[in-house]
Design a protein around this motif. Structure first.
Motif, PDB file in Angstrom:
ATOM      1  N   LEU A   1       0.839  -1.206   0.000  1.00  0.00           N
ATOM      2  CA  LEU A   1       0.000   0.000   0.000  1.00  0.00           C
ATOM      3  C   LEU A   1       0.872   1.252   0.000  1.00  0.00           C
ATOM      4  CD1 LEU A   1      -2.724  -1.174   2.519  1.00  0.00           C
ATOM      5  CD2 LEU A   1      -3.078  -0.679   0.085  1.00  0.00           C
ATOM      6  N   TYR A   2       1.946   1.215   0.765  1.00  0.00           N
ATOM      7  CA  TYR A   2       2.876   2.342   0.791  1.00  0.00           C
ATOM      8  C   TYR A   2       3.466   2.587  -0.604  1.00  0.00           C
ATOM      9  CZ  TYR A   2       7.336   4.697   1.465  1.00  0.00           C
ATOM     10  OH  TYR A   2       8.407   5.542   1.347  1.00  0.00           O
ATOM     11  N   LYS A   3       3.837   1.498  -1.281  1.00  0.00           N
ATOM     12  CA  LYS A   3       4.421   1.624  -2.618  1.00  0.00           C
ATOM     13  C   LYS A   3       3.375   1.919  -3.695  1.00  0.00           C
ATOM     14  CE  LYS A   3       8.252   0.933  -3.458  1.00  0.00           C
ATOM     15  NZ  LYS A   3       9.327   1.917  -3.566  1.00  0.00           N
ATOM     16  N   ARG A   4       2.112   1.724  -3.354  1.00  0.00           N
ATOM     17  CA  ARG A   4       0.993   1.933  -4.294  1.00  0.00           C
ATOM     18  C   ARG A   4       1.153   1.079  -5.554  1.00  0.00           C
ATOM     19  NH1 ARG A   4       0.389   8.380  -3.407  1.00  0.00           N
ATOM     20  NH2 ARG A   4      -0.505   8.179  -1.344  1.00  0.00           N
ATOM     21  N   ASP A   5       1.537  -0.166  -5.343  1.00  0.00           N
ATOM     22  CA  ASP A   5       1.731  -1.109  -6.431  1.00  0.00           C
ATOM     23  C   ASP A   5       0.519  -2.040  -6.473  1.00  0.00           C
ATOM     24  OD1 ASP A   5       2.424  -3.378  -7.970  1.00  0.00           O
ATOM     25  OD2 ASP A   5       4.545  -3.112  -7.526  1.00  0.00           O
ATOM     26  N   SER A   6      -0.329  -1.875  -7.472  1.00  0.00           N
ATOM     27  CA  SER A   6      -1.588  -2.614  -7.532  1.00  0.00           C
ATOM     28  C   SER A   6      -1.377  -4.124  -7.625  1.00  0.00           C
ATOM     29  CB  SER A   6      -2.448  -2.128  -8.694  1.00  0.00           C
ATOM     30  OG  SER A   6      -1.789  -2.340  -9.934  1.00  0.00           O
ATOM     31  N   VAL A   7      -0.347  -4.573  -8.312  1.00  0.00           N
ATOM     32  CA  VAL A   7      -0.081  -6.012  -8.416  1.00  0.00           C
ATOM     33  C   VAL A   7       0.301  -6.564  -7.052  1.00  0.00           C
ATOM     34  CG1 VAL A   7       1.432  -7.758  -9.445  1.00  0.00           C
ATOM     35  CG2 VAL A   7       0.596  -5.852 -10.838  1.00  0.00           C
ATOM     36  N   PHE A   8       1.177  -5.879  -6.376  1.00  0.00           N
ATOM     37  CA  PHE A   8       1.648  -6.276  -5.059  1.00  0.00           C
ATOM     38  C   PHE A   8       0.498  -6.218  -4.038  1.00  0.00           C
ATOM     39  CE2 PHE A   8       5.417  -5.290  -1.983  1.00  0.00           C
ATOM     40  CZ  PHE A   8       5.410  -6.591  -1.530  1.00  0.00           C
ATOM     41  N   ILE A   9      -0.320  -5.180  -4.119  1.00  0.00           N
ATOM     42  CA  ILE A   9      -1.474  -5.044  -3.217  1.00  0.00           C
ATOM     43  C   ILE A   9      -2.421  -6.216  -3.408  1.00  0.00           C
ATOM     44  CG2 ILE A   9      -3.557  -3.695  -2.723  1.00  0.00           C
ATOM     45  CD1 ILE A   9      -1.847  -1.177  -3.416  1.00  0.00           C
ATOM     46  N   PHE A  10      -2.769  -6.510  -4.664  1.00  0.00           N
ATOM     47  CA  PHE A  10      -3.716  -7.589  -4.936  1.00  0.00           C
ATOM     48  C   PHE A  10      -3.175  -8.937  -4.470  1.00  0.00           C
ATOM     49  CE2 PHE A  10      -5.971 -10.707  -7.550  1.00  0.00           C
ATOM     50  CZ  PHE A  10      -7.279 -10.353  -7.235  1.00  0.00           C
ATOM     51  N   ALA A  11      -1.860  -9.118  -4.520  1.00  0.00           N
ATOM     52  CA  ALA A  11      -1.258 -10.381  -4.095  1.00  0.00           C
ATOM     53  C   ALA A  11      -1.479 -10.640  -2.603  1.00  0.00           C
ATOM     54  CB  ALA A  11       0.233 -10.383  -4.407  1.00  0.00           C
ATOM     55  N   TYR A  12      -1.655  -9.590  -1.787  1.00  0.00           N
ATOM     56  CA  TYR A  12      -1.762  -9.763  -0.336  1.00  0.00           C
ATOM     57  C   TYR A  12      -3.061  -9.253   0.279  1.00  0.00           C
ATOM     58  CZ  TYR A  12       3.029 -11.230  -0.485  1.00  0.00           C
ATOM     59  OH  TYR A  12       4.175 -11.923  -0.772  1.00  0.00           O
ATOM     60  N   VAL A  13      -3.930  -8.650  -0.504  1.00  0.00           N
ATOM     61  CA  VAL A  13      -5.114  -8.020   0.083  1.00  0.00           C
ATOM     62  C   VAL A  13      -6.098  -9.037   0.680  1.00  0.00           C
ATOM     63  CG1 VAL A  13      -6.556  -7.843  -2.003  1.00  0.00           C
ATOM     64  CG2 VAL A  13      -6.731  -6.100  -0.216  1.00  0.00           C
ATOM     65  N   PHE A  14      -6.148 -10.244   0.164  1.00  0.00           N
ATOM     66  CA  PHE A  14      -7.110 -11.228   0.659  1.00  0.00           C
ATOM     67  C   PHE A  14      -6.468 -12.386   1.425  1.00  0.00           C
ATOM     68  CE2 PHE A  14      -9.112  -9.406  -3.178  1.00  0.00           C
ATOM     69  CZ  PHE A  14     -10.186  -8.792  -2.554  1.00  0.00           C
ATOM     70  N   THR A  15      -5.156 -12.439   1.483  1.00  0.00           N
ATOM     71  CA  THR A  15      -4.502 -13.603   2.093  1.00  0.00           C
ATOM     72  C   THR A  15      -4.772 -13.733   3.582  1.00  0.00           C
ATOM     73  OG1 THR A  15      -2.467 -12.354   2.397  1.00  0.00           O
ATOM     74  CG2 THR A  15      -2.645 -13.683   0.385  1.00  0.00           C
ATOM     75  N   TRP A  16      -5.069 -12.637   4.240  1.00  0.00           N
ATOM     76  CA  TRP A  16      -5.311 -12.690   5.682  1.00  0.00           C
ATOM     77  C   TRP A  16      -6.568 -13.500   6.010  1.00  0.00           C
ATOM     78  CZ3 TRP A  16      -9.864 -10.796   7.549  1.00  0.00           C
ATOM     79  CH2 TRP A  16     -10.590  -9.960   6.696  1.00  0.00           C
ATOM     80  N   ILE A  17      -7.488 -13.627   5.063  1.00  0.00           N
ATOM     81  CA  ILE A  17      -8.764 -14.321   5.335  1.00  0.00           C
ATOM     82  C   ILE A  17      -8.541 -15.800   5.681  1.00  0.00           C
ATOM     83  CG2 ILE A  17     -11.007 -14.976   4.386  1.00  0.00           C
ATOM     84  CD1 ILE A  17     -10.859 -12.301   2.754  1.00  0.00           C
ATOM     85  N   PRO A  18      -7.897 -16.603   4.816  1.00  0.00           N
ATOM     86  CA  PRO A  18      -7.704 -18.007   5.224  1.00  0.00           C
ATOM     87  C   PRO A  18      -6.756 -18.161   6.404  1.00  0.00           C
ATOM     88  CG  PRO A  18      -6.607 -17.581   3.130  1.00  0.00           C
ATOM     89  CD  PRO A  18      -7.412 -16.360   3.464  1.00  0.00           C
ATOM     90  N   TYR A  19      -5.767 -17.281   6.531  1.00  0.00           N
ATOM     91  CA  TYR A  19      -4.847 -17.388   7.661  1.00  0.00           C
ATOM     92  C   TYR A  19      -5.591 -17.117   8.965  1.00  0.00           C
ATOM     93  CZ  TYR A  19      -1.430 -16.853   3.877  1.00  0.00           C
ATOM     94  OH  TYR A  19      -0.724 -16.987   2.726  1.00  0.00           O
ATOM     95  N   GLY A  20      -6.373 -16.059   8.983  1.00  0.00           N
ATOM     96  CA  GLY A  20      -7.165 -15.743  10.169  1.00  0.00           C
ATOM     97  C   GLY A  20      -8.187 -16.818  10.482  1.00  0.00           C
ATOM     98  N   ARG A  21      -8.799 -17.363   9.450  1.00  0.00           N
ATOM     99  CA  ARG A  21      -9.803 -18.415   9.633  1.00  0.00           C
ATOM    100  C   ARG A  21      -9.160 -19.677  10.219  1.00  0.00           C
ATOM    101  NH1 ARG A  21     -15.027 -18.865  10.590  1.00  0.00           N
ATOM    102  NH2 ARG A  21     -16.051 -20.469   9.400  1.00  0.00           N
ATOM    103  N   ASN A  22      -7.990 -20.035   9.733  1.00  0.00           N
ATOM    104  CA  ASN A  22      -7.306 -21.207  10.278  1.00  0.00           C
ATOM    105  C   ASN A  22      -6.891 -20.987  11.729  1.00  0.00           C
ATOM    106  OD1 ASN A  22      -7.457 -23.084   8.159  1.00  0.00           O
ATOM    107  ND2 ASN A  22      -5.871 -21.993   7.057  1.00  0.00           N
ATOM    108  N   LEU A  23      -6.495 -19.772  12.063  1.00  0.00           N
ATOM    109  CA  LEU A  23      -6.191 -19.476  13.471  1.00  0.00           C
ATOM    110  C   LEU A  23      -7.448 -19.573  14.334  1.00  0.00           C
ATOM    111  CD1 LEU A  23      -3.640 -16.580  13.038  1.00  0.00           C
ATOM    112  CD2 LEU A  23      -3.219 -18.798  14.108  1.00  0.00           C
TER     113      LEU A  23
END
Length: 114
Positions: free
Chosen positions: A68-90
């Motif tokens: 988000l700091y770098k404002r790189d849309s490819v990089f943002i999209f790569a990590y914007v949803f990953t927290w969902i399965p990680y949080g769900r598994n926790l």
């Protein structure tokens, strides 16, 4: 702008606080593979320890902050949803742990919890 962020030049690399956040995210995200590998080697079967999910969640959130700091849309999209399965598994791990270890009955000589 670099002076405001406290940027320094070390080994030919411009370092600033957000770059440190990005590298910490990378280290956490990478460490999850080592954690899983070591746990599986010890057990001699596939094991995914709880630390794997914590490193996944924290690492991906730090990498998202850097993206988000770098404002790189490819990089943002790569990590914007990953927290969902990680949080769900926790959540599942926490839920299963509380089900398998119910609160113990109070000791007969001690006063009950208030």
């Amino acid at each position: 702008m670099n002076e405001i962020l406290g940027a320094t030049n070390w080994l030919g690399i411009q370092w600033h606080p957000m770059k440190v956040v990005g590298w910490l995210g990378n280290l956490l995200f990478f460490s999850r593979f080592l954690i899983q590998w070591i746990a599986s080697e010890r057990a001699k079967r596939v094991v995914v320890p709880i630390a794997f999910w914590y490193c996944s969640l924290l690492g991906s959130l730090l990498l998202l902050a850097y993206a988000l700091y770098k404002r790189d849309s490819v990089f943002i999209f790569a990590y914007v949803f990953t927290w969902i399965p990680y949080g769900r598994n926790l959540y599942f791990a926490y839920r299963d742990r509380t089900k398998s270890h119910p609160k113990r009955a109070p000791h007969p000589e001690l006063p009950p919890d208030s």
